[in-house]
Design a protein around this motif. Sequence first.
Motif, PDB file in Angstrom:
ATOM      1  N   VAL A  99     -36.913  -9.475 -52.860  1.00 20.96           N
ATOM      2  CA  VAL A  99     -37.667  -9.905 -51.680  1.00 20.96           C
ATOM      3  C   VAL A  99     -36.884 -10.964 -50.902  1.00 20.96           C
ATOM      4  O   VAL A  99     -36.850 -10.940 -49.668  1.00 20.96           O
ATOM      5  CB  VAL A  99     -39.070 -10.404 -52.076  1.00 20.96           C
ATOM      6  CG1 VAL A  99     -39.779 -11.060 -50.914  1.00 20.96           C
ATOM      7  CG2 VAL A  99     -39.899  -9.250 -52.620  1.00 20.96           C
ATOM      8  N   ALA A 100     -36.242 -11.886 -51.604  1.00 16.95           N
ATOM      9  CA  ALA A 100     -35.429 -12.898 -50.917  1.00 16.95           C
ATOM     10  C   ALA A 100     -34.294 -12.240 -50.150  1.00 16.95           C
ATOM     11  O   ALA A 100     -33.999 -12.609 -49.005  1.00 16.95           O
ATOM     12  CB  ALA A 100     -34.880 -13.903 -51.929  1.00 16.95           C
ATOM     13  N   ARG A 105     -32.113 -10.309 -44.854  1.00 13.15           N
ATOM     14  CA  ARG A 105     -31.719  -9.216 -43.960  1.00 13.15           C
ATOM     15  C   ARG A 105     -32.587  -9.175 -42.710  1.00 13.15           C
ATOM     16  O   ARG A 105     -32.090  -8.991 -41.598  1.00 13.15           O
ATOM     17  CB  ARG A 105     -31.788  -7.878 -44.693  1.00 13.15           C
ATOM     18  CG  ARG A 105     -30.717  -7.749 -45.768  1.00 13.15           C
ATOM     19  CD  ARG A 105     -30.721  -6.396 -46.374  1.00 13.15           C
ATOM     20  NE  ARG A 105     -30.575  -5.409 -45.307  1.00 13.15           N
ATOM     21  CZ  ARG A 105     -30.690  -4.104 -45.472  1.00 13.15           C
ATOM     22  NH1 ARG A 105     -30.956  -3.624 -46.655  1.00 13.15           N
ATOM     23  NH2 ARG A 105     -30.546  -3.282 -44.474  1.00 13.15           N
ATOM     24  N   LEU A 106     -33.900  -9.345 -42.885  1.00 11.30           N
ATOM     25  CA  LEU A 106     -34.815  -9.323 -41.747  1.00 11.30           C
ATOM     26  C   LEU A 106     -34.556 -10.498 -40.808  1.00 11.30           C
ATOM     27  O   LEU A 106     -34.446 -10.309 -39.581  1.00 11.30           O
ATOM     28  CB  LEU A 106     -36.266  -9.359 -42.229  1.00 11.30           C
ATOM     29  CG  LEU A 106     -37.322  -9.510 -41.132  1.00 11.30           C
ATOM     30  CD1 LEU A 106     -37.337  -8.280 -40.240  1.00 11.30           C
ATOM     31  CD2 LEU A 106     -38.688  -9.766 -41.735  1.00 11.30           C
ATOM     32  N   LEU A 107     -34.450 -11.693 -41.350  1.00 13.87           N
ATOM     33  CA  LEU A 107     -34.221 -12.868 -40.510  1.00 13.87           C
ATOM     34  C   LEU A 107     -32.883 -12.794 -39.793  1.00 13.87           C
ATOM     35  O   LEU A 107     -32.759 -13.218 -38.638  1.00 13.87           O
ATOM     36  CB  LEU A 107     -34.316 -14.148 -41.347  1.00 13.87           C
ATOM     37  CG  LEU A 107     -35.681 -14.448 -41.963  1.00 13.87           C
ATOM     38  CD1 LEU A 107     -35.609 -15.687 -42.841  1.00 13.87           C
ATOM     39  CD2 LEU A 107     -36.748 -14.578 -40.886  1.00 13.87           C
ATOM     40  N   PRO A 113     -31.377 -18.506 -36.529  1.00 17.42           N
ATOM     41  CA  PRO A 113     -30.411 -19.412 -37.152  1.00 17.42           C
ATOM     42  C   PRO A 113     -30.943 -19.897 -38.502  1.00 17.42           C
ATOM     43  O   PRO A 113     -32.137 -20.112 -38.663  1.00 17.42           O
ATOM     44  CB  PRO A 113     -30.294 -20.571 -36.160  1.00 17.42           C
ATOM     45  CG  PRO A 113     -31.417 -20.425 -35.205  1.00 17.42           C
ATOM     46  CD  PRO A 113     -31.943 -19.030 -35.303  1.00 17.42           C
ATOM     47  N   GLY A 114     -30.049 -20.056 -39.453  1.00 12.01           N
ATOM     48  CA  GLY A 114     -30.455 -20.519 -40.776  1.00 12.01           C
ATOM     49  C   GLY A 114     -31.153 -19.458 -41.606  1.00 12.01           C
ATOM     50  O   GLY A 114     -31.878 -19.785 -42.545  1.00 12.01           O
ATOM     51  N   ALA A 115     -30.928 -18.190 -41.289  1.00 14.61           N
ATOM     52  CA  ALA A 115     -31.609 -17.103 -41.994  1.00 14.61           C
ATOM     53  C   ALA A 115     -31.352 -17.151 -43.497  1.00 14.61           C
ATOM     54  O   ALA A 115     -32.279 -16.999 -44.299  1.00 14.61           O
ATOM     55  CB  ALA A 115     -31.176 -15.752 -41.426  1.00 14.61           C
ATOM     56  N   TRP A 116     -30.108 -17.377 -43.880  1.00 15.59           N
ATOM     57  CA  TRP A 116     -29.789 -17.383 -45.302  1.00 15.59           C
ATOM     58  C   TRP A 116     -30.422 -18.580 -46.012  1.00 15.59           C
ATOM     59  O   TRP A 116     -30.952 -18.457 -47.120  1.00 15.59           O
ATOM     60  CB  TRP A 116     -28.274 -17.378 -45.538  1.00 15.59           C
ATOM     61  CG  TRP A 116     -27.949 -17.211 -46.980  1.00 15.59           C
ATOM     62  CD1 TRP A 116     -27.962 -16.051 -47.696  1.00 15.59           C
ATOM     63  CD2 TRP A 116     -27.620 -18.245 -47.916  1.00 15.59           C
ATOM     64  NE1 TRP A 116     -27.654 -16.300 -49.013  1.00 15.59           N
ATOM     65  CE2 TRP A 116     -27.434 -17.647 -49.173  1.00 15.59           C
ATOM     66  CE3 TRP A 116     -27.449 -19.614 -47.803  1.00 15.59           C
ATOM     67  CZ2 TRP A 116     -27.092 -18.349 -50.306  1.00 15.59           C
ATOM     68  CZ3 TRP A 116     -27.116 -20.328 -48.934  1.00 15.59           C
ATOM     69  CH2 TRP A 116     -26.943 -19.701 -50.171  1.00 15.59           C
ATOM     70  N   ALA A 119     -34.033 -17.830 -46.595  1.00 11.84           N
ATOM     71  CA  ALA A 119     -34.196 -16.880 -47.703  1.00 11.84           C
ATOM     72  C   ALA A 119     -33.918 -17.561 -49.039  1.00 11.84           C
ATOM     73  O   ALA A 119     -34.614 -17.296 -50.033  1.00 11.84           O
ATOM     74  CB  ALA A 119     -33.273 -15.685 -47.502  1.00 11.84           C
ATOM     75  N   LEU A 120     -32.940 -18.440 -49.071  1.00 13.81           N
ATOM     76  CA  LEU A 120     -32.624 -19.174 -50.296  1.00 13.81           C
ATOM     77  C   LEU A 120     -33.801 -20.061 -50.708  1.00 13.81           C
ATOM     78  O   LEU A 120     -34.197 -20.074 -51.879  1.00 13.81           O
ATOM     79  CB  LEU A 120     -31.371 -20.029 -50.095  1.00 13.81           C
ATOM     80  CG  LEU A 120     -31.009 -20.956 -51.245  1.00 13.81           C
ATOM     81  CD1 LEU A 120     -30.624 -20.146 -52.471  1.00 13.81           C
ATOM     82  CD2 LEU A 120     -29.888 -21.887 -50.836  1.00 13.81           C
ATOM     83  N   LEU A 121     -34.369 -20.782 -49.746  1.00 17.47           N
ATOM     84  CA  LEU A 121     -35.537 -21.613 -50.057  1.00 17.47           C
ATOM     85  C   LEU A 121     -36.702 -20.756 -50.546  1.00 17.47           C
ATOM     86  O   LEU A 121     -37.416 -21.130 -51.477  1.00 17.47           O
ATOM     87  CB  LEU A 121     -35.944 -22.436 -48.842  1.00 17.47           C
ATOM     88  CG  LEU A 121     -35.005 -23.583 -48.495  1.00 17.47           C
ATOM     89  CD1 LEU A 121     -35.408 -24.220 -47.170  1.00 17.47           C
ATOM     90  CD2 LEU A 121     -34.957 -24.615 -49.601  1.00 17.47           C
TER      91      LEU A 121
END
Length: 133
Positions: A99-100, A105-107, A113-116, A119-121
Motif C-alpha cells: 500500500v505504501a 506511485r499515485l502521489l 512534491p514530497g510524494a516519496w 509514502a514513507l511516513l
Amino acid sequence: MSEAASRGSETVRAWLLWILPWAAFGVALGGDFLWDDDRNVTANATLRSLAGLIRIWTDPWANQQYYPLTHTSFWLEYQLYGLWAAGYHAVNLVLQGAVAWQMWRLLRRLALPGAWVAALLFAVHPVHAESVE
C-alpha cells in the motif's frame, strides 16, 4: 543525474517502502493474537470451511462486521497458517509495504512534491501499528 542512476534511485526508494515497515513493525512477528482477534480469527467458525467462506459473502451477520474482503483474507490465511499468528502478521507487513508503494506511485503520478516522503511516513507511522500486529 543519468537515466540509469535515476532508475536505480527509484528502485532503492521502492524497496525501502517495502522493507521499512518490516523494520518498524517486524517485532509483531513474535506476537500472538490480540484485541478482537478471537472474534475475527481464533474463534471464528466461518474461517474453517468453504461453507463459512460463502457465509462471509452472503450473510451480513456471519461476523461481527460485514467486511467480506477482510474476512476472506482471514479465511485464506487460516487455510495457509491455521492459528499461527506470525503468518497473519507477515501478510499484514507485506500489505503495508504494498500500500505504501502504491501510495507513492499515485502521489508521484499526481506530481505532488514530497510524494516519496509522504509514502514513507505512511509506511512507518505508529498509527499503523494495529494494522500490522
